[in-house]
Structure formats: C-alpha cells, structure tokens
Write a protein that holds these residues in place. Structure first.
Motif, short mmCIF file in Angstrom:
data_model
loop_
_atom_site.label_atom_id
_atom_site.label_comp_id
_atom_site.label_asym_id
_atom_site.label_seq_id
_atom_site.Cartn_x
_atom_site.Cartn_y
_atom_site.Cartn_z
N ALA A 1 1.64 6.51 -3.35
CA ALA A 1 0.27 5.51 -3.11
C ALA A 1 0.17 4.65 -4.61
CB ALA A 1 -0.50 6.08 -2.29
N THR B 1 -1.22 2.99 -5.38
CA THR B 1 -3.50 3.25 -5.03
C THR B 1 -3.81 3.98 -6.10
OG1 THR B 1 -2.76 1.99 -2.72
CG2 THR B 1 -5.09 2.82 -3.66
N LYS B 2 -3.53 5.53 -6.46
CA LYS B 2 -4.55 6.19 -6.25
C LYS B 2 -4.35 6.37 -8.18
CE LYS B 2 -5.00 7.51 -2.62
NZ LYS B 2 -4.31 8.02 -1.69
N SER C 1 -1.94 17.29 1.49
CA SER C 1 -3.18 16.59 1.42
C SER C 1 -4.59 17.37 1.77
CB SER C 1 -3.26 15.58 2.64
OG SER C 1 -2.42 14.28 1.35
N SER D 1 0.62 -1.48 -0.08
CA SER D 1 0.43 -0.35 -0.20
C SER D 1 0.90 1.33 0.13
CB SER D 1 -0.16 0.12 1.38
OG SER D 1 -0.05 0.21 2.16
N GLY D 2 -0.27 2.54 -0.39
CA GLY D 2 1.14 3.77 -0.45
C GLY D 2 1.54 4.03 1.33
N LEU D 3 0.60 3.44 1.99
CA LEU D 3 1.26 3.53 3.53
C LEU D 3 2.35 2.67 3.76
CD1 LEU D 3 0.23 6.24 5.66
CD2 LEU D 3 -0.73 4.04 6.12
N MET E 1 -4.24 -2.01 -4.30
CA MET E 1 -3.89 -1.23 -2.84
C MET E 1 -2.53 -1.53 -3.28
SD MET E 1 -6.25 0.03 -0.90
CE MET E 1 -4.74 0.75 -0.47
N LEU E 2 -1.75 -0.52 -3.83
CA LEU E 2 -0.47 -0.82 -3.48
C LEU E 2 0.65 0.73 -3.72
CD1 LEU E 2 1.79 -2.68 -5.78
CD2 LEU E 2 0.29 -1.34 -7.53
N ASP F 1 5.78 12.60 -0.58
CA ASP F 1 4.65 11.63 -0.95
C ASP F 1 4.59 12.28 -2.17
OD1 ASP F 1 2.73 10.95 -1.44
OD2 ASP F 1 2.54 10.72 1.00
N GLU G 1 5.46 16.71 1.30
CA GLU G 1 4.57 16.70 0.33
C GLU G 1 4.37 17.40 -0.11
OE1 GLU G 1 1.19 13.89 2.60
OE2 GLU G 1 0.11 15.04 1.11
N THR H 1 2.22 11.80 -4.23
CA THR H 1 0.85 11.49 -4.73
C THR H 1 0.03 12.34 -5.54
OG1 THR H 1 1.46 9.03 -2.89
CG2 THR H 1 -1.02 8.97 -3.93
N TRP I 1 -8.81 8.41 -3.81
CA TRP I 1 -9.63 9.07 -5.40
C TRP I 1 -7.66 8.85 -6.10
CZ3 TRP I 1 -4.36 11.50 -5.83
CH2 TRP I 1 -3.53 11.90 -4.58
N TYR J 1 -0.17 13.86 4.52
CA TYR J 1 -1.42 13.08 4.83
C TYR J 1 -1.84 11.95 6.25
CZ TYR J 1 -3.62 8.65 3.63
OH TYR J 1 -4.23 6.69 2.70
N ILE K 1 5.69 4.66 2.89
CA ILE K 1 6.02 5.62 3.99
C ILE K 1 6.14 4.88 4.93
CG2 ILE K 1 5.20 7.19 5.19
CD1 ILE K 1 2.91 8.08 2.66
C1 LIG Z 1 -3.85 8.13 -0.22
C2 LIG Z 1 -2.51 8.53 0.13
C3 LIG Z 1 -1.61 7.85 0.61
C4 LIG Z 1 -1.92 6.24 1.30
O1 LIG Z 1 -2.07 5.13 0.39
P1 LIG Z 1 -2.46 4.00 0.56
O2 LIG Z 1 -2.64 2.84 -0.53
O3 LIG Z 1 -3.99 4.33 0.45
O4 LIG Z 1 -2.24 3.19 2.10
C5 LIG Z 1 -0.24 8.11 0.42
N1 LIG Z 1 -0.35 9.38 0.60
C6 LIG Z 1 -1.05 10.00 0.53
C7 LIG Z 1 -1.11 11.70 0.37
C8 LIG Z 1 -2.49 9.51 -0.27
O5 LIG Z 1 -3.51 10.43 -0.83
#
Ligand SMILES: *Cc1c(COP(=O)(O)O)cnc(C)c1O
Length: 392
Positions: A204, A206-207, A157, A83-85, A216-217, A182, A153, A184, A337, A109, A88
C-alpha cells in the motif's frame, strides 16, 4: 555505476531529458493517445505490456512511479494500482483460478482476509486456508494438492509477528507455488523480499511511500517476466488504473522516504521503549525491540523499522481504552498510517484468527508514531494512560 539504496530512491524514474529538463516526472493526464499511422496504432496501440497506448494502462507519470518502485525492489517490473487492497486482490486474481487454494497468513491485514479471500475469492471457488505466521519452513508440511499461492505479511497487521520469509519462499519455489508478500510496513526502503526469493511483493503506497495521508495508491512488483504479464493483463482486464496525480505523489514521496523513515523509527523506538516500562502495559508488539520474539528475523532481513506498532494493555474495565484514546491531543483516531502524523486506534485481533489463538486478554491498541517531538507524544500518552487507569 553501482547505485546504493539511497541513491536509487533519490533518482529512479526521473527523466528530465524526456521532459524539457523538468526534474520531477510531470503529471500526464490522458485517456486518448493518438498514433501517427494506422500501422503504429495496430502495433503499439494494443500492447498493454509496454509503452503508452491508452490512459487506463498508464501514462508516463504511472511508468515513472512503477520504474522507481521496481528499482528499489530490484524487480523485473511493477504495476501501480488505485489502492493497496487493489494490488492485493489484483495479485491474487492473477495467479488463482477456481479449484485452487491459497494459504493465507493468519495475521494478515483484515480486509485482505475478510473482503478479498473470504468474500471475493470464495465466490469464485478459490479456497483459503489460514496458517500460523510462525510456521517458517514448516509450510512444506501444510501444502495441499491444490495450493497455488502462499500469501505472507511480515510483520503481521495489528499483532506484528515476523515471518521467516526466505524459508517460506524457498519451499514455494521448490514446489512451483507462487509466493506473494504484503510489504507495506517496511516499504521498499526497509525490506526487499524479491531479493530473498519471493515472487510478488505488494504494497500500500498509500502509507509510507505517499507519506502524507493524502492519496490512495498500491503496487505489485514481480521478479520475473511471466508473472509480470499475468499481473499486468489482470489489472488491465479488471480496469484498474492508478490516477496520475496519485502516482505523481507516490514518486515525490519516495524522494524523502529514507529520511522520514529514519525519524519515524527513532521516534517510535523512543516511545516504545518508554511505553514498555509503564505499569498499564502488558507488552509492546514491535520487532525492533530487542526482547521481541521476532527481533532476530527482523534484524536479519530488514535495514530498519517503521513507526507502526501494537500495544497490549493490562486488563481494564470497558471504556478504559476509549477514555485513553478519545482525549489524546496529538494522536488522531483513524485508519491508515504512514503519514507524517501520529495515530492511535483500538484493535481486536482475537476474533479475526482461525489458525492460531491470540494469547492476551487485555485490550490492544495500535499506534503510528509520526514526526512530532517524541517527548510531546510521550507526555500525551502518559496523560492517556492515567485516564486508562482511572476509568470507572
Ligand atoms: C493499508 C494497508 C493495505 C491496504 O492499502 P489501501 O491503500 O488502504 O487499500 C494493505 N496492507 C496493509 C498491511 C495495510 O496496512
């Protein structure tokens, strides 16, 4: 041949020659990898930094995805995370130890702040000090004796402040402090922070990279080999393993990232430009707008904007935001998102802050502008603003 960004995005990580001519790197599911001899098992089976030795450290599907992200960032290597988290947390845990301090941007975030820093790192004896996103090169004046990492970042966020990334990265470099960003919001397509001197870029995927709200990635990409060994060994020690199906979706998402982002930006600009003229709106928080305080930095460093922005509304009775958002037809109410669809959520940036004060009193929302027809989105929001105005 020198390849431009869109060409890299289209082909990086694809190896049809190694896969019977199959264009997309196939999904390799594996735990066990077998070796022909004891000698090879001893030599290749215990090197997590290169090649395939056990499913946990990645299959060729993982590596194709990592290779493509690395190419976009002009980095040394990438590690994929579940996941993105995870990316991090993995990046921070790679470079920090008990007694160290991390400087963390105040607009970060929320889970990076509340979960990773204020919970996990705090329990491990790592201090977090929050700093003003607008500090720029002034970061040099707030470094402490134990500062080992600075986390950025940009845009932030929820509130979308732009940071002067190269100025901060330069200070870090001079002082031998690791800079982590970050990225993202921008994805590897719109901004390449390693090129501006940052050490580690986390995203992330994921986005926008996955792009369809169905996996999730995360990724961490580094500029140098010594940092690669640290993030890879830490990911391996923590047992992080990105799923092959999700890596496949990440690589597939990359192929259309530029055309999707182009449309997200076009639609978001149209909606944001309309919104800022509405009487219920105090401010639109979107660095692509020419009047945004972060516009100059955004225009200097980024090749475009994504489809996510914030909106500060005029002060209103409690319940007005819910009245507006609950009955939107095209905007879903939900976290995350970067998919093809539009989303709208209420946000609460004020209480999160400790280094700076959020100056607005009205409620805030965050919109993700998807690939729908922007005039339909505007009509939906117009009806929502009417409900906002008429809330009792
Ligand atoms: C969503 C998000 C994350 C975390 O990503 P996940 O894949 O949901 O764990 C990290 N940083 C930012 C800025 C995000 O918007």
């Amino acid at each position: 041949m020198k390849k431009r960004k869109d060409t890299v995005l289209t082909h990086a990580g694809n190896h049809p020659d190694a896969n019977h001519g199959v264009v997309n790197p196939p999904v390799y599911h594996a735990s066990t990898i077998v070796f022909p001899t004891v000698k090879e098992f001893e030599e290749r089976g215990h090197n997590p930094y290169e090649g395939v030795q056990y499913g946990r450290t990645g299959t060729p599907t993982t590596m194709a995805f990592e290779e493509a992200i690395t190419a976009m960032h002009k980095g040394f290597k990438t590690v994929a995370y579940p996941s993105g988290l995870a990316a991090i947390a993995g990046a921070l845990l790679s470079v920090l130890k008990s007694g160290d301090e991390v400087l963390m941007v105040d607009s970060v975030y929320a889970p990076s702040r509340k979960q990773v820093c204020d919970d996990v790192l705090a329990r491990l004896g790592v201090d977090t000090r929050y700093y003003d996103p607008l500090v720029g090169g002034g970061i040099s004046e707030i470094l402490g004796a134990n500062t080992r990492a600075v986390f950025l970042e940009s845009p932030g966020s929820l509130t979308f402040e732009m940071q002067d990334v190269p100025a901060i990265a330069e200070v870090c470099r001079d002082k031998n402090i690791v800079s982590i960003i970050d990225n993202t919001w921008s994805s590897p397509y719109l901004y390449q922070p390693l090129v501006q001197g940052v050490d580690i870029v986390v995203e992330a995927a994921t986005k926008y990279v996955v792009g369809h709200s169905d996996a999730m990635l995360g990724t961490a990409t580094v500029a140098k080999e010594n940092l690669y060994r640290r993030i890879k060994s830490t990911a391996n020690s923590l047992g992080y393993s990105a799923a092959p199906d999700d890596c496949y979706l990440g690589t597939r998402g990359l192929r259309t990232l530029s055309v999707r982002l182009q449309r997200h930006q076009e639609n978001a600009m149209k909606v944001a430009t309309w919104l800022r003229e509405q009487p219920q709106i105090e401010r639109v928080l979107y660095p692509a707008l020419p009047e945004d305080p972060g516009h100059a930095i955004w225009a200097r460093d980024h090749s475009g904007a994504s489809g996510l922005f914030g909106v500060v509304l005029q002060r209103a009775p409690e319940g007005a935001v819910a009245a507006m958002l609950d009955d939107l037809e095209l905007f879903g109410i939900g976290a995350s998102w970067g998919g093809y669809e539009s989303l709208a959520i209420p946000t609460h940036p004020g209480p999160l802050r400790t280094a700076t004060t959020w100056p607005y009193e009205g409620p805030t929302i965050r919109l993700h502008i998807g690939l729908e027809d922007p005039d339909d989105l505007i009509a939906d929001l117009q009806a929502g603003l009417d409900r906002f105005s008429n809330a009792p």
